[in-house]
Each structure stands twice: as C-alpha cells, then as structure tokens.
Design a protein around this motif. Structure first.
Motif, PDB file in Angstrom:
ATOM      1  N   TYR A  23      79.545  51.316 -65.684  1.00 56.79           N
ATOM      2  CA  TYR A  23      80.559  51.915 -65.896  1.00 56.79           C
ATOM      3  C   TYR A  23      81.632  50.274 -65.534  1.00 56.79           C
ATOM      4  O   TYR A  23      81.859  49.263 -66.420  1.00 56.79           O
ATOM      5  CB  TYR A  23      81.116  52.158 -65.657  1.00 56.79           C
ATOM      6  CG  TYR A  23      82.862  52.926 -65.818  1.00 56.79           C
ATOM      7  CD1 TYR A  23      83.339  52.752 -67.364  1.00 56.79           C
ATOM      8  CD2 TYR A  23      83.874  52.223 -64.960  1.00 56.79           C
ATOM      9  CE1 TYR A  23      84.217  53.074 -67.863  1.00 56.79           C
ATOM     10  CE2 TYR A  23      85.054  51.934 -65.860  1.00 56.79           C
ATOM     11  CZ  TYR A  23      85.838  52.603 -66.886  1.00 56.79           C
ATOM     12  OH  TYR A  23      86.774  52.539 -66.795  1.00 56.79           O
ATOM     13  N   GLU A  24      80.664  49.676 -64.369  1.00 56.60           N
ATOM     14  CA  GLU A  24      81.237  48.571 -63.909  1.00 56.60           C
ATOM     15  C   GLU A  24      80.899  46.763 -64.298  1.00 56.60           C
ATOM     16  O   GLU A  24      81.325  45.257 -63.818  1.00 56.60           O
ATOM     17  CB  GLU A  24      81.230  48.361 -62.400  1.00 56.60           C
ATOM     18  CG  GLU A  24      82.058  49.310 -61.913  1.00 56.60           C
ATOM     19  CD  GLU A  24      82.295  49.647 -60.092  1.00 56.60           C
ATOM     20  OE1 GLU A  24      81.720  48.504 -59.128  1.00 56.60           O
ATOM     21  OE2 GLU A  24      82.780  50.669 -59.989  1.00 56.60           O
ATOM     22  N   GLN A  25      79.210  46.976 -65.147  1.00 56.11           N
ATOM     23  CA  GLN A  25      78.433  46.490 -65.273  1.00 56.11           C
ATOM     24  C   GLN A  25      79.378  45.300 -66.992  1.00 56.11           C
ATOM     25  O   GLN A  25      80.306  45.862 -67.965  1.00 56.11           O
ATOM     26  CB  GLN A  25      77.274  46.641 -66.292  1.00 56.11           C
ATOM     27  CG  GLN A  25      77.011  45.566 -66.334  1.00 56.11           C
ATOM     28  CD  GLN A  25      76.122  44.940 -65.569  1.00 56.11           C
ATOM     29  OE1 GLN A  25      76.107  45.695 -63.587  1.00 56.11           O
ATOM     30  NE2 GLN A  25      76.199  43.788 -65.405  1.00 56.11           N
ATOM     31  N   GLU A  26      79.273  43.842 -66.470  1.00 53.42           N
ATOM     32  CA  GLU A  26      80.185  42.986 -67.352  1.00 53.42           C
ATOM     33  C   GLU A  26      79.535  43.163 -68.971  1.00 53.42           C
ATOM     34  O   GLU A  26      78.181  43.142 -69.152  1.00 53.42           O
ATOM     35  CB  GLU A  26      80.595  41.269 -66.740  1.00 53.42           C
ATOM     36  CG  GLU A  26      81.564  41.807 -65.676  1.00 53.42           C
ATOM     37  CD  GLU A  26      81.885  40.083 -65.882  1.00 53.42           C
ATOM     38  OE1 GLU A  26      81.651  38.943 -66.173  1.00 53.42           O
ATOM     39  OE2 GLU A  26      81.521  39.469 -63.786  1.00 53.42           O
ATOM     40  N   PRO A  27      80.432  43.472 -69.377  1.00 52.39           N
ATOM     41  CA  PRO A  27      80.001  43.532 -71.172  1.00 52.39           C
ATOM     42  C   PRO A  27      79.297  42.173 -71.347  1.00 52.39           C
ATOM     43  O   PRO A  27      79.417  41.234 -71.142  1.00 52.39           O
ATOM     44  CB  PRO A  27      81.277  43.785 -72.095  1.00 52.39           C
ATOM     45  CG  PRO A  27      82.415  44.080 -71.530  1.00 52.39           C
ATOM     46  CD  PRO A  27      81.759  43.308 -70.060  1.00 52.39           C
ATOM     47  N   GLY A  28      77.838  42.023 -72.013  1.00 51.72           N
ATOM     48  CA  GLY A  28      77.030  40.871 -72.346  1.00 51.72           C
ATOM     49  C   GLY A  28      76.185  40.801 -70.973  1.00 51.72           C
ATOM     50  O   GLY A  28      75.325  39.980 -71.201  1.00 51.72           O
ATOM     51  N   LYS A  29      76.633  41.453 -70.118  1.00 48.50           N
ATOM     52  CA  LYS A  29      76.030  41.001 -68.951  1.00 48.50           C
ATOM     53  C   LYS A  29      74.410  41.709 -68.628  1.00 48.50           C
ATOM     54  O   LYS A  29      74.575  42.800 -69.119  1.00 48.50           O
ATOM     55  CB  LYS A  29      76.217  40.494 -67.743  1.00 48.50           C
ATOM     56  CG  LYS A  29      77.593  39.661 -67.360  1.00 48.50           C
ATOM     57  CD  LYS A  29      76.808  38.792 -67.103  1.00 48.50           C
ATOM     58  CE  LYS A  29      78.313  37.540 -65.683  1.00 48.50           C
ATOM     59  NZ  LYS A  29      76.793  36.584 -65.524  1.00 48.50           N
ATOM     60  N   PRO A  30      73.455  40.977 -68.294  1.00 46.63           N
ATOM     61  CA  PRO A  30      71.839  41.685 -67.877  1.00 46.63           C
ATOM     62  C   PRO A  30      71.984  42.945 -66.636  1.00 46.63           C
ATOM     63  O   PRO A  30      72.811  43.151 -65.781  1.00 46.63           O
ATOM     64  CB  PRO A  30      71.219  40.759 -67.908  1.00 46.63           C
ATOM     65  CG  PRO A  30      71.734  39.789 -67.179  1.00 46.63           C
ATOM     66  CD  PRO A  30      73.115  39.873 -68.320  1.00 46.63           C
ATOM     67  N   VAL A  31      70.952  43.824 -67.300  1.00 48.73           N
ATOM     68  CA  VAL A  31      72.045  45.006 -66.196  1.00 48.73           C
ATOM     69  C   VAL A  31      70.152  45.319 -65.348  1.00 48.73           C
ATOM     70  O   VAL A  31      69.329  45.374 -66.043  1.00 48.73           O
ATOM     71  CB  VAL A  31      71.983  46.733 -66.828  1.00 48.73           C
ATOM     72  CG1 VAL A  31      71.629  47.497 -65.828  1.00 48.73           C
ATOM     73  CG2 VAL A  31      73.284  46.864 -67.509  1.00 48.73           C
ATOM     74  N   ASP A  32      70.952  44.359 -64.096  1.00 50.20           N
ATOM     75  CA  ASP A  32      69.645  45.257 -63.605  1.00 50.20           C
ATOM     76  C   ASP A  32      69.953  46.030 -62.129  1.00 50.20           C
ATOM     77  O   ASP A  32      70.958  45.953 -60.837  1.00 50.20           O
ATOM     78  CB  ASP A  32      69.153  43.523 -62.425  1.00 50.20           C
ATOM     79  CG  ASP A  32      68.290  43.229 -61.475  1.00 50.20           C
ATOM     80  OD1 ASP A  32      67.295  44.319 -61.594  1.00 50.20           O
ATOM     81  OD2 ASP A  32      68.021  42.533 -60.885  1.00 50.20           O
ATOM     82  N   LEU A  33      69.800  47.086 -62.592  1.00 47.29           N
ATOM     83  CA  LEU A  33      69.502  48.067 -61.355  1.00 47.29           C
ATOM     84  C   LEU A  33      68.304  48.591 -60.751  1.00 47.29           C
ATOM     85  O   LEU A  33      67.440  49.199 -61.433  1.00 47.29           O
ATOM     86  CB  LEU A  33      69.918  49.241 -62.037  1.00 47.29           C
ATOM     87  CG  LEU A  33      70.970  50.314 -61.456  1.00 47.29           C
ATOM     88  CD1 LEU A  33      72.244  49.833 -60.898  1.00 47.29           C
ATOM     89  CD2 LEU A  33      71.166  51.465 -62.694  1.00 47.29           C
ATOM     90  N   VAL A  34      68.462  48.433 -59.455  1.00 47.85           N
ATOM     91  CA  VAL A  34      67.556  48.469 -58.095  1.00 47.85           C
ATOM     92  C   VAL A  34      67.011  49.652 -57.524  1.00 47.85           C
ATOM     93  O   VAL A  34      69.268  50.055 -56.716  1.00 47.85           O
ATOM     94  CB  VAL A  34      67.035  47.549 -57.370  1.00 47.85           C
ATOM     95  CG1 VAL A  34      66.117  47.574 -56.560  1.00 47.85           C
ATOM     96  CG2 VAL A  34      66.739  46.291 -58.721  1.00 47.85           C
ATOM     97  N   ALA A  35      66.951  50.645 -57.306  1.00 45.45           N
ATOM     98  CA  ALA A  35      66.791  51.676 -56.394  1.00 45.45           C
ATOM     99  C   ALA A  35      66.338  51.189 -55.210  1.00 45.45           C
ATOM    100  O   ALA A  35      65.498  50.877 -54.856  1.00 45.45           O
ATOM    101  CB  ALA A  35      66.553  53.296 -56.816  1.00 45.45           C
ATOM    102  N   LEU A  36      66.777  51.609 -53.827  1.00 47.06           N
ATOM    103  CA  LEU A  36      65.833  51.762 -53.292  1.00 47.06           C
ATOM    104  C   LEU A  36      66.430  52.945 -51.677  1.00 47.06           C
ATOM    105  O   LEU A  36      67.641  54.111 -51.887  1.00 47.06           O
ATOM    106  CB  LEU A  36      66.850  50.439 -51.977  1.00 47.06           C
ATOM    107  CG  LEU A  36      66.358  50.243 -50.305  1.00 47.06           C
ATOM    108  CD1 LEU A  36      66.288  48.664 -50.273  1.00 47.06           C
ATOM    109  CD2 LEU A  36      66.486  51.001 -49.206  1.00 47.06           C
TER     110      LEU A  36
END
Length: 613
Positions: free
Chosen positions: A475-488
C-alpha cells in the motif's frame, strides 16, 4: 514430566465426583507403591497431569498441531499436554481432573478422524525419569555411581581443539548438512533439481572473540557431587537422571562478569535461610539465575529465579528484601549488579507464555551495541549472545540480500529489532513482528534512540501479521516503483511454526527470504517446507535455496549459526521482466580480525562439491 501444584483437602469431601477422584488417585498410588521411588512423586502433596492420562490409538499419520486443534477447538477438551513418540500412530493426552479424563475417553473412543476410528483407553502414570535412570544405573554398575561429565565436557565439548580446527569441523558439518538437505529436497520436489543445481556455500566466518563471548547465561542453583551448594550448569537433564550442578570458574566461553555473578549469587544462597531448589521432590526456593552483561557499557543484569510454590507472601517479601540488600551492599567487588529482577518460576498457569519478573534494584534495562546502533535490552527479550559475532552475522545477511532503496524488509520474530534496524539504512522501509510485548517496546525505543524513522513494529503472533505486513508494504509503495519485498526470519531453535511457513508461501509479493538459524538441523524441516511443490496446503510458488554462509556464534561448542538466502521460483510469462538477483558478497575485507580465515566458498550439489574460486 510437568507438575502443577494442587493441595488435596484433608477434610471430608461431600461432593460425589470429588470423592471418586480422590479414590482414583489413592488407588493409583497404591498400585505403584511396589514400584519404589520411580513413582514416589505421586505421593507428594502436588498435582500432576500424569495421573489423568489417556492413550489414543489408531491415529494414522498425524501432526501434533492438527491433533491439538481437534482436541481443543473441535471437541472442546481441556487437555494440558500431548506426548507422542515420533512416527507412531498413537499419542498420550494428559488432563487436570478425573472428570476431564472421563469426558475425553467417552468423546474420543470410537470417534472418526481422517478416515480412522480412534480408540481411547486410560493410561498409567509414567515413571519418574530421574529415579528410573538411577535404578537402572545402580543395577548395571552394582550400586557404584556412574562417573559424571565435567562442566567443560557438558557445555564446551570442542574446547580442547585449537580454534582453527573448531572452524574447520563446523565447516565440514554445515557442508554435509546442506548436501543432505539438497538430496532430501529433490526427493520431495523433483522439479527443484532443474533450479537448485548448486547452493553456493561461503564457509564459516570465525568469531572475533573466542573466549568470554557470552553476554547471556542461565545458571542453575543446585548441589555438586560433594553436596555443596553451587550456582552453575547442570551436568545432565532430569530426564537423563542427572541433577548434579558444577561450577563455572574454568569455562572458557563465559566472561568474568558472568562468573562473578554466579559466584556472588552462590555466596548469597549459601548464607540464606532459604534453600536451593531440588527437582527431586520440588523442594527448596533458589532455582536459577539469569545473567545479562554488556561488553560496550559494562552493565550487569541479574534475574533471580525463585520457586515460590512453597513460600507464603510474607516469605516472598523477605526473600526479595534479602536479594536487594545483598546486592546493594556488595562493596570492594570487581563488578557491580546494575539491574536486579525477581522472577517467579513456579509452574505456569494455562496460557501463560513466560514466568513473570519484578524489578527490585537498579536500572530496568541494559544497553549494548551492534552495527553501530545502540539497543536497549529488557530481561526477557531476545538478543544475540555473542555481540561481536552478531555484527558479522547481520552484515553477512545484508550482503546476501543486497538491499536497495526500493527494498522493504519484513522481519518475522524480530525480538528487540536488532536485525530489523541494522537493515534500515539500506532499505526503503523495515517492519518487524514479535509476540513478546516488552521486546517490541524495546524495538520501538531502539528505533527512536538511533534516529531511525523508516521502521514499523507489530506486537503479536507472526502467523497473524505476515499478510497484514505485506499489505502495508504494498500500500505504501510508490506507483511505478519496483516492488522488492524481502522476508527475514530468525526463529527460536525449534524453527518456525508451519503456519508461518504457509503464510510466507501464500504471500506472492515476497520474492526472497533470508533464514537465520541457530540450529540448522532442527530448521531443516522448514527448509523443506519452503521448497515443497505448490499444493492445497502450501499455496504459492516454492522458495529455493541459492546461497548460504555460516557464522560461528558459539566457539568451543558444537553449535553454528547458518544463513540461507531463498528465492521464489516464479512462473515466467512472455511479458515478465525479472530483475537479476543480487550477487552474494562475502568479502573478507569487510571484517578485521586475527582469527582463522573462513574456508573459501563451495558449491553444493548432491554428492558433488566443487570450488567456485
């Protein structure tokens, strides 16, 4: 064998069910009198769930979690614990009362579950493992006591090896573990063979500090072989028939602060009218001592664990005052207790997660430093026990992930936020979840003190928050920006609960996972579940291991911390644009120490090991 304190009233019982229950208990005691000390615990003025135990047969293949859900949620049975041998089709279930036991027998006997018709029968109490082991040893040794291990043998089995050999031994162990894991993974998921050709293993990073590195220790109060009161380490566990405690003076992995803490507490216990706890009968009061110390500030926190089931309120107040007075008046000593807590360690109530603590002297926290950040530590919060190696551990995790300003990190089981906040300056945002409220309060405080504004923390069970964290991040990701979601994940020794694995698998936005394990042998089950083929239970594409590095957090012991980077196997479409995964960087120039150099990176593929250098 767990017991809960419950007094049996001596006055005449008028209630019919209570009378029957007392008769059943008495009959059980009479039946076991001839068996000697192995069943003596039944005669004590204490309650034990072993008395009201049943055996459930014909379960077929089952998991403890799903069986527990059947008992508690579906059938509404008030059980206390489940005991089941591995790979068996039966389980023992314990209850608090005869009424609960009888209701369970009536409900489960003939109940159909997973295509099987269950059979339930009453089960007899188990023999006291301590007394059973002693009797067996006496018989085998003709009454001569078995020679006990020393404290070094029990806690530091590798201490006699040169440290170079310890590192080499651990590198071989981790190589073999990853090799076996790869082979097992191929059996569970043949498709993985196309992708998991080789796991890049970057060896074992030595600890900068070999001796005196432990910043947290949990000592036992007991007696040694000569009958002297000692504060130290148990030489064996109760179930193995051992209650002997040995001193800590010669142990190489303990700092001088911790040794002083054990010896000062030992002096207090020896001069007190209150007695050391004895598990053989649940007698006495002084049970344990937890010690936390900070290398960066010199602070020393003591948490005195007291068994209070046999103390009234006035005696507890007297004991707390004795503790406080003793450490207030410790003068001309090489160290000082800067924070003192009292912990009630009697048997936990139903649903109780931890034994409560009460602050009685000094500051409420201590402070330590990792990755140039200051961290406030509360008594029960998790914090890596080797601070200097933790610096290396976190840097290696950062190197494996290769985060950018488009990366959002989800730290599952975040503790006081040490890893989360260490990643913060490399990421767009970091989020953490932890079930211990005090740990989250510490994490939020640590973020504020270190001026970190791109972090967010959640209190609760990670299983319930993983999807919420993913939604927040997207939801907080800027439109058009790539999504790089990493779990730890950096879970306890037993690994992650299966619900967390399924939640991570089903969160399709998570493309990479970094798994930090302090017990890779136990965590192997998690590694397999992450990479299983997609199914009704494991929704979402599998995560395959790409590279790994180990860090020696525990010199002189057999334990090693292992980090594995997993990447999700994605279904490629013609219009997909797949960003290349960051290369793992493990340059030795990032660390400066004089310890032995870690082995060079290796590639692991089944039985074949080939150098990548």
């Amino acid at each position: 064998m767990e017991c809960e304190s419950k007094e049996i009233p001596s006055e005449e019982v008028t209630n019919g069910s209570e009378l029957k229950e007392n008769e059943e208990v008495q009959n059980l005691k009479e039946e076991n009198k001839e068996a000697g000390e192995a069943y003596a615990y039944l005669d004590r003025n204490e309650f034990t769930s072993e008395i009201y135990k049943i055996e459930v047969k014909n379960l077929g293949y089952f998991g403890i979690g799903e069986f527990k859900k059947l008992l508690k949620n579906t059938l509404k049975l008030d059980m206390t614990k489940i005991k089941s041998p591995n790979r068996k089709e039966f389980a023992f279930v314990c209850f608090r009362t005869l009424e609960d036991q009888q209701r369970a027998l009536e409900t489960l006997n003939g109940y159909k579950w997973k295509g099987k018709v269950l059979k339930a029968i009453a089960a007899k109490a188990s023999a006291d493992p301590l007394q059973k082991k002693r009797a067996a040893e006496d018989q085998a040794n003709n009454g001569n006591p078995k020679k006990q291990r020393t404290a070094i043998e029990a806690t530091c089995p590798l201490a006699e090896l040169p440290y170079e050999d310890q590192v080499r031994h651990k590198a071989e162990e981790m190589t073999n573990l990853l090799k076996k894991y790869t082979q097992e993974l191929w059996r569970h998921n043949p498709q993985a063979k196309k992708t998991v050709d080789k796991i890049q293993f970057h060896g074992v990073v030595p600890s900068p500090t070999v001796n005196g590195y432990r910043n947290k220790n949990e000592f036992t109060v007991g007696k040694n072989s000569e009958g002297e009161i000692v504060v130290g380490f148990r030489l064996g566990c109760y179930s193995d028939g051992s209650v002997e405690v040995a001193g800590v003076e010669d142990l190489p992995h303990l700092p001088e602060q911790a040794k002083w803490a054990a010896q000062s507490f030992q002096k207090l216990v020896r001069q007190s009218k209150f007695l050391p706890f004895n598990p053989d009968g649940n007698l006495g009061h002084f049970r344990q001592l937890m010690v936390r110390c900070s290398r960066s500030t010199g602070e020393l926190m003591l948490v005195a664990g007291i068994y209070s089931s046999n103390l009234d309120l006035s005696e507890q107040r007297e004991l707390k005052k004795e503790l406080k007075t003793f450490y207030e008046n410790c003068e001309n000593e090489p160290f000082k207790c800067t924070s003192l807590y009292y912990q009630d360690v009697k048997h936990r109530e139903a649903g109780q997660m931890v034994n409560p603590v009460e602050h009685i002297l000094g500051t409420t926290h201590i402070t330590d430093t990792i990755q140039g950040l200051k961290f406030r530590i509360s008594p029960l919060a998790f914090f890596q026990i080797n601070t200097e190696s933790a610096n290396l551990l976190y840097q290696k995790a950062i190197d494996l992930v290769g985060p950018t300003k488009d990366t959002t990190l989800l730290d599952i089981c975040c503790g006081t936020g040490t890893i989360t906040l260490s990643f913060a300056k490399h990421c767009r945002k970091v989020m953490g979840v932890e079930i211990v409220p005090d740990a989250i309060r510490d994490a939020e405080f640590n973020a504020m003190v270190n001026g970190i504004t791109n972090s967010k923390f959640y209190t609760g069970n990670s299983d319930d928050f993983i999807k919420s964290m993913v939604r927040d991040a997207l939801y907080e990701q800027e439109p058009g920006k790539p999504v790089d979601l990493v779990a730890l994940v950096d879970p306890p020794r037993a690994g992650l609960h299966n619900r967390s694995i399924t939640a991570i698998r089903s969160a399709s936005a998570i493309k990479r996972l970094i798994y930090v394990s302090c017990n890779p042998h136990s965590a192997k089950r998690n590694f397999i579940d992450l990479a299983r083929p997609e199914s009704k239970h494991y929704k979402g594409e599998p995560f395959y291991p790409k590279s790994a590095v180990a860090v020696d957090m525990f010199p002189h012991t057999t334990h090693t911390e292992l980090i594995i980077l997993f990447e999700r196997e994605t279904k490629t479409k013609p219009d997909d644009t797949v960003a290349p995964s960051p290369a793992a960087t493990t340059s030795d120039e990032s660390t400066t120490n004089t310890q032995p150099k870690a082995p060079e990176p290796e590639a692991i593929a089944g039985e074949n090991i080939a150098s990548t250098v």
